[in-house]
Design a protein around this motif. Structure first.
Motif, PDB file in Angstrom:
ATOM      1  N   ALA A 190       0.848  -1.189   0.000  1.00 19.76           N
ATOM      2  CA  ALA A 190       0.000   0.000   0.000  1.00 19.76           C
ATOM      3  C   ALA A 190       0.882   1.236   0.000  1.00 19.76           C
ATOM      4  CB  ALA A 190      -0.926   0.016   1.214  1.00 19.76           C
ATOM      5  N   VAL A 191       0.682   2.093  -0.976  1.00 16.07           N
ATOM      6  CA  VAL A 191       1.358   3.392  -0.990  1.00 16.07           C
ATOM      7  C   VAL A 191       0.436   4.370  -0.291  1.00 16.07           C
ATOM      8  CG1 VAL A 191       2.328   5.218  -2.405  1.00 16.07           C
ATOM      9  CG2 VAL A 191       2.516   2.840  -3.151  1.00 16.07           C
ATOM     10  N   ALA A 192       0.935   4.992   0.770  1.00 14.15           N
ATOM     11  CA  ALA A 192       0.126   5.921   1.563  1.00 14.15           C
ATOM     12  C   ALA A 192       0.895   7.237   1.722  1.00 14.15           C
ATOM     13  CB  ALA A 192      -0.191   5.331   2.933  1.00 14.15           C
ATOM     14  N   GLN A 196      -3.244   3.693  -2.286  1.00 19.18           N
ATOM     15  CA  GLN A 196      -3.583   2.758  -3.351  1.00 19.18           C
ATOM     16  C   GLN A 196      -2.907   1.433  -3.058  1.00 19.18           C
ATOM     17  OE1 GLN A 196      -2.707   4.115  -7.338  1.00 19.18           O
ATOM     18  NE2 GLN A 196      -3.987   2.561  -8.295  1.00 19.18           N
ATOM     19  N   LEU A 197      -3.622   0.353  -3.307  1.00 14.37           N
ATOM     20  CA  LEU A 197      -3.111  -0.995  -3.075  1.00 14.37           C
ATOM     21  C   LEU A 197      -2.519  -1.582  -4.349  1.00 14.37           C
ATOM     22  CD1 LEU A 197      -5.848  -2.795  -0.927  1.00 14.37           C
ATOM     23  CD2 LEU A 197      -3.619  -1.950  -0.156  1.00 14.37           C
ATOM     24  N   PHE A 198      -1.453  -2.389  -4.169  1.00 17.45           N
ATOM     25  CA  PHE A 198      -0.781  -3.037  -5.289  1.00 17.45           C
ATOM     26  C   PHE A 198      -0.371  -4.455  -4.910  1.00 17.45           C
ATOM     27  CE2 PHE A 198      -0.152   1.481  -5.651  1.00 17.45           C
ATOM     28  CZ  PHE A 198      -0.419   1.736  -6.990  1.00 17.45           C
ATOM     29  N   GLY A 199      -0.169  -5.258  -5.949  1.00 24.10           N
ATOM     30  CA  GLY A 199       0.344  -6.601  -5.755  1.00 24.10           C
ATOM     31  C   GLY A 199       1.830  -6.638  -6.013  1.00 24.10           C
ATOM     32  N   THR A 200       2.209  -6.991  -7.235  1.00 22.96           N
ATOM     33  CA  THR A 200       3.621  -7.195  -7.563  1.00 22.96           C
ATOM     34  C   THR A 200       4.348  -5.952  -8.053  1.00 22.96           C
ATOM     35  OG1 THR A 200       2.970  -7.902  -9.791  1.00 22.96           O
ATOM     36  CG2 THR A 200       3.224  -9.621  -8.124  1.00 22.96           C
ATOM     37  N   GLY A 201       3.661  -4.828  -8.178  1.00 21.04           N
ATOM     38  CA  GLY A 201       4.323  -3.612  -8.640  1.00 21.04           C
ATOM     39  C   GLY A 201       3.329  -2.573  -9.087  1.00 21.04           C
ATOM     40  N   GLY A 202       3.850  -1.493  -9.671  1.00 23.62           N
ATOM     41  CA  GLY A 202       3.002  -0.376 -10.053  1.00 23.62           C
ATOM     42  C   GLY A 202       1.986  -0.674 -11.127  1.00 23.62           C
TER      43      GLY A 202
END
Length: 236
Positions: free
Chosen positions: A121-123, A134-140
């Motif tokens: 999670a980028v916060a 925003q939530l991510f799995g393996t990358g942007g």
């Protein structure tokens, strides 16, 4: 594919000129400067310097890619305006990416990810007890949610019960809130910012904009026109 990528969303301005060769994106020249203001004065000179260092003419570009937000209102507008102007002048397709997606790509490169059941999670601190998240799995390029503006406590609940790895200036606050709920979470890379080199690496997978590129604002501007301040017209 010849790529020009740049970011002006937060407290830095970065530019990267790169080239896709046999499926890999190779960085030719890049530069980054850190400041809270001054994006308007520095962006175009930095683009010119990077293009010169890469030995690339603007007419040779195949893709212009820029972060579209969330971010500061002024910084985001400056980047998008530059991208639209260059695209118009060179007839080059332009594409936009979430600043949070670019930060996720940077974070994965630095931390390494991919543990089963783990979410990134980028916060970013948006003040007023809120974060851009925003939530991510393996990358942007593996987004698991859209960019959101949420209260810290709501951000802590994103993604259910999965282990949460948080990055960015709002990471510590969200991690603490998640832990208080009994969720496994940890904060990393508090000073993380978007980097145009990561954006350039993502560029081949980002579809060009079909219409005019616009900013991604998740909050209305603080500055608003004053109401009731008009001077009454003198009766004739």
């Amino acid at each position: 594919m010849n790529i020009l990528a740049f970011d002006t969303c937060f407290d830095a301005c970065s530019v990267c000129v790169a080239q896709q060769r046999a499926g890999a994106v190779v960085e030719l020249a890049s530069t980054i400067e850190f400041f809270e203001t001054g994006h308007a004065e520095r962006l175009v000179p930095m683009i010119g310097e990077a293009m010169h260092a890469a030995g690339m003419a603007f007419e040779s570009l195949d893709r212009i890619t820029v972060t579209v937000g969330p971010g500061t209102f002024t910084g985001t507008r400056i980047g998008i305006a530059a991208a639209r102007g260059l695209a118009l002048a060179t007839q080059t397709p332009v594409a936009g990416a979430s600043s949070l997606a670019v930060m996720a790509e940077v974070a994965v490169r630095r931390l390494g990810m991919g543990v089963p059941g783990e979410l990134l999670a980028v916060a970013v601190d948006a003040r007023r007890g809120e974060v851009y998240v925003q939530l991510f799995g393996t990358g942007g390029l593996d987004a698991r949610s859209p960019p959101l503006l949420l209260a810290v406590e709501d951000a802590a609940g994103l993604g259910g019960s999965a282990l949460l790895v948080l990055v960015g200036s709002g990471a510590a606050a969200v991690a603490a809130a998640a832990q208080s709920m009994g969720r496994a979470a940890r904060a990393e890379l508090a000073a993380l910012l978007p980097d145009a080199c990561a954006l350039a690496a993502m560029a081949p997978a980002i579809a060009p904009s079909e219409g005019a590129l616009g900013p991604l604002y998740l909050r209305p501007p603080d500055a608003k026109p004053q109401a009731g301040k008009a001077i009454a017209r003198v009766a004739q």
